[in-house]
Motif scaffolding. Structure first.
Motif, short mmCIF file in Angstrom:
data_model
loop_
_atom_site.label_atom_id
_atom_site.label_comp_id
_atom_site.label_asym_id
_atom_site.label_seq_id
_atom_site.Cartn_x
_atom_site.Cartn_y
_atom_site.Cartn_z
N ILE A 57 0.84 -1.21 0.00
CA ILE A 57 0.00 0.00 0.00
C ILE A 57 0.87 1.25 0.00
CG2 ILE A 57 -1.70 1.34 1.33
CD1 ILE A 57 -2.81 -1.43 2.31
N SER A 58 1.94 1.26 0.81
CA SER A 58 2.83 2.42 0.86
C SER A 58 3.46 2.69 -0.51
CB SER A 58 3.95 2.20 1.89
OG SER A 58 3.42 2.16 3.18
N VAL A 59 3.99 1.64 -1.14
CA VAL A 59 4.59 1.80 -2.46
C VAL A 59 3.55 2.29 -3.46
CG1 VAL A 59 5.62 0.57 -4.42
CG2 VAL A 59 6.45 0.12 -2.10
N SER A 60 2.35 1.72 -3.43
CA SER A 60 1.29 2.09 -4.38
C SER A 60 0.89 3.55 -4.24
CB SER A 60 0.05 1.21 -4.18
OG SER A 60 0.37 -0.14 -4.35
N ILE A 61 0.72 4.01 -3.00
CA ILE A 61 0.31 5.41 -2.78
C ILE A 61 1.42 6.37 -3.21
CG2 ILE A 61 -0.25 7.14 -1.01
CD1 ILE A 61 -1.82 4.92 0.44
N ILE A 62 2.65 6.05 -2.83
CA ILE A 62 3.78 6.92 -3.22
C ILE A 62 3.95 6.92 -4.73
CG2 ILE A 62 6.29 7.20 -3.08
CD1 ILE A 62 6.06 6.17 -0.16
N PHE A 63 3.80 5.76 -5.37
CA PHE A 63 3.91 5.68 -6.83
C PHE A 63 2.82 6.52 -7.50
CE2 PHE A 63 2.82 3.06 -10.73
CZ PHE A 63 3.83 3.61 -11.51
N CYS A 64 1.58 6.41 -7.05
CA CYS A 64 0.48 7.22 -7.61
C CYS A 64 0.76 8.71 -7.41
CB CYS A 64 -0.85 6.85 -6.97
SG CYS A 64 -1.46 5.24 -7.47
N LEU A 65 1.27 9.05 -6.26
CA LEU A 65 1.62 10.43 -5.96
C LEU A 65 2.65 10.96 -6.96
CD1 LEU A 65 1.41 12.75 -3.79
CD2 LEU A 65 3.37 11.70 -2.71
N THR A 66 3.66 10.14 -7.26
CA THR A 66 4.71 10.58 -8.20
C THR A 66 4.19 10.68 -9.63
OG1 THR A 66 5.53 8.32 -8.58
CG2 THR A 66 6.55 9.58 -6.81
N ILE A 67 3.26 9.81 -10.01
CA ILE A 67 2.70 9.86 -11.36
C ILE A 67 2.06 11.22 -11.63
CG2 ILE A 67 0.80 8.98 -12.83
CD1 ILE A 67 1.44 6.20 -11.77
N PHE A 68 1.33 11.72 -10.63
CA PHE A 68 0.58 12.96 -10.83
C PHE A 68 1.35 14.23 -10.46
CE2 PHE A 68 -2.78 9.76 -10.53
CZ PHE A 68 -3.48 10.05 -11.68
N THR A 69 2.48 14.09 -9.77
CA THR A 69 3.18 15.30 -9.32
C THR A 69 4.59 15.48 -9.88
OG1 THR A 69 3.86 14.17 -7.29
CG2 THR A 69 1.88 15.49 -7.16
N TYR A 70 5.14 14.43 -10.51
CA TYR A 70 6.50 14.54 -11.06
C TYR A 70 6.55 14.07 -12.50
CZ TYR A 70 7.92 15.31 -6.24
OH TYR A 70 8.04 15.83 -4.98
N LYS A 71 7.43 14.67 -13.30
CA LYS A 71 7.65 14.27 -14.68
C LYS A 71 8.63 13.10 -14.69
CE LYS A 71 7.22 19.07 -16.18
NZ LYS A 71 7.94 20.24 -16.72
N GLY A 72 8.55 12.29 -15.77
CA GLY A 72 9.50 11.18 -15.91
C GLY A 72 8.81 9.87 -16.21
N ALA A 73 9.60 8.86 -16.53
CA ALA A 73 9.09 7.53 -16.88
C ALA A 73 8.48 6.85 -15.65
CB ALA A 73 10.21 6.67 -17.45
N HIS A 74 7.32 6.23 -15.86
CA HIS A 74 6.61 5.58 -14.75
C HIS A 74 7.41 4.46 -14.11
CE1 HIS A 74 3.42 8.20 -15.57
NE2 HIS A 74 2.59 7.41 -16.23
N ILE A 75 8.14 3.68 -14.94
CA ILE A 75 8.91 2.56 -14.39
C ILE A 75 9.99 3.08 -13.43
CG2 ILE A 75 10.53 2.46 -16.36
CD1 ILE A 75 9.32 -0.63 -14.48
N LYS A 76 10.55 4.23 -13.75
CA LYS A 76 11.58 4.81 -12.89
C LYS A 76 10.96 5.36 -11.61
CE LYS A 76 14.63 5.56 -16.75
NZ LYS A 76 15.27 6.48 -17.69
N LYS A 77 9.76 5.92 -11.74
CA LYS A 77 9.06 6.38 -10.54
C LYS A 77 8.71 5.21 -9.62
CE LYS A 77 6.94 10.29 -12.91
NZ LYS A 77 5.67 10.84 -13.40
N LEU A 78 8.30 4.10 -10.23
CA LEU A 78 8.00 2.90 -9.43
C LEU A 78 9.27 2.41 -8.73
CD1 LEU A 78 6.09 0.66 -8.51
CD2 LEU A 78 6.61 -0.56 -10.64
N MET A 79 10.38 2.39 -9.47
CA MET A 79 11.64 1.94 -8.90
C MET A 79 12.02 2.79 -7.68
SD MET A 79 15.46 1.90 -10.58
CE MET A 79 15.73 3.66 -10.41
#
Length: 195
Positions: A57-79
């Protein structure tokens, strides 16, 4: 606790600003920061959710947060979402081992433990900020990103299970060995940022 939740937001903002440029979004950003804070509140008070689910859940919420607030490739945001959760978890376990080594039940001083682990995580993020720039992340191949994610996931799995096996041990050498394992895992994950 309010201070701890605020400090968690500062850590996440500082961490991701090292690696990704920020998007110019406001409303949806506030929504996800609110969701992240709500999750911090829930996770602070509940013991009903299994640890592996809390990590997911922590990873999922932080990942969703980065998708909408930071530029860049999603796979790198997930990493990098997985890597910050790994680093944070290692700091929480290190704090728990410190309590255990002094004969304190690590489950009792939860607010103090959270504060100490957040302070150590913040120091590590500040150190990262000194040595890293977001041009490095742009040049990172996707296959390499996937490999680094697997290292972080493996670290979480190993150290969590090691902690569960050694935390109830009355043998001081088990606790000392566990601290060494946490430090080695942290060093492995920290080295990833400089590869």
């Amino acid at each position: 606790n309010i201070f701890n939740w605020g400090l968690a937001i500062v850590i996440i903002k500082m961490y991701f600003s090292i690696f990704f440029p920020k998007k110019d979004v406001r409303k949806i950003e506030y929504l996800f920061w609110g969701l992240y804070t709500l999750w911090n509140i829930v996770s602070s008070y509940t013991t009903a959710i299994p640890a592996f689910m809390m990590i997911i859940i922590s990873v999922s919420i932080i990942f969703c947060l980065t998708i909408f607030t930071y530029k860049g490739a999603h796979i790198k945001k997930l990493m990098f979402s997985i890597m910050i959760v790994t680093m944070w978890m290692l700091m929480e376990l290190l704090t728990a081992y410190i309590f255990i080594s002094y004969g304190i039940d690590y489950r009792f001083p939860r607010v103090l433990g959270a504060f100490l682990s957040e302070c150590i995580t913040l120091i590590l993020v500040v150190i990262l900020k000194k040595f890293f720039n977001n041009k490095m992340i742009k040049d990172l191949p996707l296959g390499y990103s996937a490999l680094l994610m697997m290292i972080s996931i493996g670290s979480m799995f190993v150290i969590y299970n090691f902690f569960m096996l050694s935390s109830d041990s009355q043998n001081k050498s088990h606790v000392e060995l566990s601290v060494i394992v946490v430090i080695i895992m942290l060093a492995i994950n920290f080295t990833i940022y400089n590869l």
